[in-house]
Write an enzyme that holds these catalytic residues in place. Structure first.
Site, PDB file in Angstrom:
ATOM      1  N   GLY B  70       0.829  -1.206   0.000  1.00  0.00           N
ATOM      2  CA  GLY B  70       0.000   0.000   0.000  1.00  0.00           C
ATOM      3  C   GLY B  70       0.859   1.249   0.000  1.00  0.00           C
ATOM      4  O   GLY B  70       1.818   1.361   0.751  1.00  0.00           O
ATOM      5  N   ILE B 146      -2.677 -10.995  -5.014  1.00  0.00           N
ATOM      6  CA  ILE B 146      -3.142 -11.596  -3.761  1.00  0.00           C
ATOM      7  C   ILE B 146      -4.505 -12.262  -3.963  1.00  0.00           C
ATOM      8  O   ILE B 146      -4.716 -13.411  -3.584  1.00  0.00           O
ATOM      9  CB  ILE B 146      -3.225 -10.535  -2.646  1.00  0.00           C
ATOM     10  CG1 ILE B 146      -1.818  -9.971  -2.364  1.00  0.00           C
ATOM     11  CG2 ILE B 146      -3.841 -11.106  -1.383  1.00  0.00           C
ATOM     12  CD1 ILE B 146      -1.818  -8.678  -1.572  1.00  0.00           C
ATOM     13  N   ARG B 226      -7.998  -2.654   2.384  1.00  0.00           N
ATOM     14  CA  ARG B 226      -7.849  -1.414   3.121  1.00  0.00           C
ATOM     15  C   ARG B 226      -9.166  -1.088   3.807  1.00  0.00           C
ATOM     16  O   ARG B 226     -10.243  -1.378   3.282  1.00  0.00           O
ATOM     17  CB  ARG B 226      -7.458  -0.266   2.183  1.00  0.00           C
ATOM     18  CG  ARG B 226      -5.986  -0.279   1.766  1.00  0.00           C
ATOM     19  CD  ARG B 226      -5.052   0.014   2.948  1.00  0.00           C
ATOM     20  NE  ARG B 226      -3.639  -0.039   2.592  1.00  0.00           N
ATOM     21  CZ  ARG B 226      -2.863  -1.102   2.810  1.00  0.00           C
ATOM     22  NH1 ARG B 226      -3.358  -2.203   3.341  1.00  0.00           N
ATOM     23  NH2 ARG B 226      -1.584  -1.056   2.493  1.00  0.00           N
ATOM     24  N   ASP B 250      -8.812  -7.505   8.858  1.00  0.00           N
ATOM     25  CA  ASP B 250      -7.369  -7.352   9.085  1.00  0.00           C
ATOM     26  C   ASP B 250      -6.954  -5.893   8.934  1.00  0.00           C
ATOM     27  O   ASP B 250      -5.828  -5.533   9.270  1.00  0.00           O
ATOM     28  CB  ASP B 250      -6.608  -8.220   8.073  1.00  0.00           C
ATOM     29  CG  ASP B 250      -5.136  -8.369   8.402  1.00  0.00           C
ATOM     30  OD1 ASP B 250      -4.823  -8.744   9.547  1.00  0.00           O
ATOM     31  OD2 ASP B 250      -4.292  -8.104   7.516  1.00  0.00           O
ATOM     32  N   HIS B 274      -3.893  -6.393  11.550  1.00  0.00           N
ATOM     33  CA  HIS B 274      -3.112  -6.153  10.315  1.00  0.00           C
ATOM     34  C   HIS B 274      -1.846  -7.011  10.277  1.00  0.00           C
ATOM     35  O   HIS B 274      -0.737  -6.497  10.097  1.00  0.00           O
ATOM     36  CB  HIS B 274      -2.761  -4.656  10.173  1.00  0.00           C
ATOM     37  CG  HIS B 274      -2.589  -4.258   8.724  1.00  0.00           C
ATOM     38  ND1 HIS B 274      -2.951  -3.039   8.218  1.00  0.00           N
ATOM     39  CD2 HIS B 274      -2.086  -4.951   7.653  1.00  0.00           C
ATOM     40  CE1 HIS B 274      -2.684  -2.984   6.919  1.00  0.00           C
ATOM     41  NE2 HIS B 274      -2.168  -4.134   6.559  1.00  0.00           N
TER      42      HIS B 274
END
Lengths: 314, 314
Positions: B70, B146, B226, B250, B274
């Site tokens: 990110g 992912i 996110r 998460d 996270h």
């Protein structure tokens, strides 16, 4: 032909059987302690109610359909003498059991128990030692239908799979197979040791203290087969001495697991109350196999699915 | 060429870099608040320390290597103006993240939280409503590196995978792909809704109350992308009203998650701090990508791996 069900199935499942097999009379009784056992040609059971007393009464009995994989509690010799056909549902546990095994393994590797624990304390903490399945090695004791499904999924995660059986014969979804005799030599390479072995004279007490001593300290042991593959004292000692990282046990020498068993309180042991084979699809799949075999039975075909070899016990 | 590392790597990793790239001077500093930032051609960072103040000082800066996926907190416009190359480690999270997602899903389906809970009370109890992954449907929001790895593993479990992206273009390991606009129409079929979307203008607030209302009551929602893909109040409401079965989060709008967030205490929500991308292999893989790109940089090649499009923000 008289067919006795000794466990409950849903009404629509009963109706389907009655409709599909008009030549048969079905008794849906939820028990074997009934008059109908005395005249039944076929008993459909989870297996626990099949004993010598029942066999003595059930004079017409020709076929026992066991909606379970393990038949180790049944009087196998008496069944063999009477030449009674025994079929089981071998393989239908494979999906839920393999999913449970993978769920436990992934949970431990990805710190999921720790994640659950910190939520209790509202603590934002991320210093877990999460690791990966990828590039690890698993030994699967009993690479049959269930073990193969576990192997197939582990391979998808990039895990090297070693099947271990009596003869060392090749098995599906195993990168390699070894014999019971070769197990000890291979154990030092294993990140996971997974038993799905049935209880037979050859598997009883197969795993000894020596086996746990040569395992990696980071190894995870899972027993989803039968509790008597080892002496539980041996495993309790190995866990206390941290010879391995963790054990996940779905089966035990005595079930329910007695309250005073140390397994309950060891922090590196997960007690799963023999639930890994459960899923909402169980009876549906068992009835599919039963109907397939019943059709063959009525047509006097012989190639039944999942016939139990009463001598070998599986 | 001067290269500043602002996070710690192991000694043997430092030695390997120094040996492999004799034309470069490496500064291993664990911070960007140092003199060396002023002269660095390259900064290797987790991203959080890249701001306008640093850019003003770092007059020589030509390349930022972000060891994270990110980059939404970085001053993208300023970087674009300066024509600074930004590369990231997109894809190296895929193995641990996909394993975490599968671990959480399998755990919930196979009653693993309940198994952990009964162990606390030593209660041999097996009446969990365990179900299976097999034959379920998952929508994966963001079927990139992912998301694709999650899709690949889900397919191995017999799950039908629906990728959802802006354009609806085909994606690996997705049985089907749909656009963001088609999402609401598809949600009623989903057993799992898994977001791994980055934070971009198009994804912010993408999921609304309407989306949760049309999901199955048995659906599991996972956010591993996110936090700002939704307004958290919307999800809290959906969980309280049991519009879905469970959420596993998460990522959050504010991290660390504030202690007064209701997510901590909702029984149908799992708070993961996270950590899903973590595994012991992270830095090793990030350095592999960095060295590959550094070699290209020194040879004046242009086909860098994982260049960030500063306009799109990923």
């Amino acid at each position: 032909m008289d067919i006795l069900f000794t466990f409950n199935i849903e009404e629509h499942q009963k109706a389907a059987l009655v409709q599909n097999f008009p030549a048969c009379t079905f008794y849906f009784k939820r028990t074997a302690s009934c008059e109908e056992a005395n005249i039944a040609d076929v008993i459909v059971t989870y297996g626990g109610n099949i004993n010598r007393e029942l066999l003595a009464r059930a004079e017409q009995l020709k076929w026992i359909m066991v909606a379970s994989a393990g038949i180790d509690k049944m009087p196998l010799e008496a069944l063999e003498e009477r030449n009674i056909l025994v079929t089981n549902v071998r393989g239908i546990h494979k999906t839920p059991m393999a999913e449970s095994v993978l769920g436990h393994i992934l949970g431990l590797k990805r710190s999921i128990p720790e994640i659950y624990a910190i939520q209790e304390t509202k603590e934002w903490k991320g210093d877990f030692h999460s690791t990966e399945l990828r590039d690890s090695t698993a030994i699967i004791l009993g690479p049959g239908a269930i073990g193969g499904e576990i192997g197939r999924l582990l391979q998808a995660f990039g895990v090297y799979t070693v099947g271990c059986n009596r003869s060392g014969r090749k098995a599906d979804y195993m990168d390699e197979t070894i014999t019971f005799e070769q197990l000890k030599g291979k154990l030092p390479q294993a990140d996971f040791v997974i038993s799905v072995l049935p209880s037979t004279p050859e598997t009883k007490g197969l795993l000894t203290a020596e086996h746990f001593k040569v395992m990696k300290e980071s190894a995870i042991f899972l027993n989803f087969g039968r509790g008597d593959v080892l002496n539980e004292e041996v495993l309790i000692e190995a866990l206390k001495e941290k010879e391995i990282l963790h054990a996940v046990l779905d089966v035990f020498q005595t079930e329910p697991l007695p309250e005073n068993s140390e397994f309950w309180t060891l922090s590196n042991c997960t007690v799963s109350p023999h639930v890994s084979g459960k899923s909402g699809k169980y009876i549906e799949r068992a009835l599919d196999i039963f109907q397939e075999n019943l059709e063959k039975y009525l047509n006097k075909e012989k190639d039944y699915r999942n016939v139990v070899n009463l001598k070998q016990g599986y």
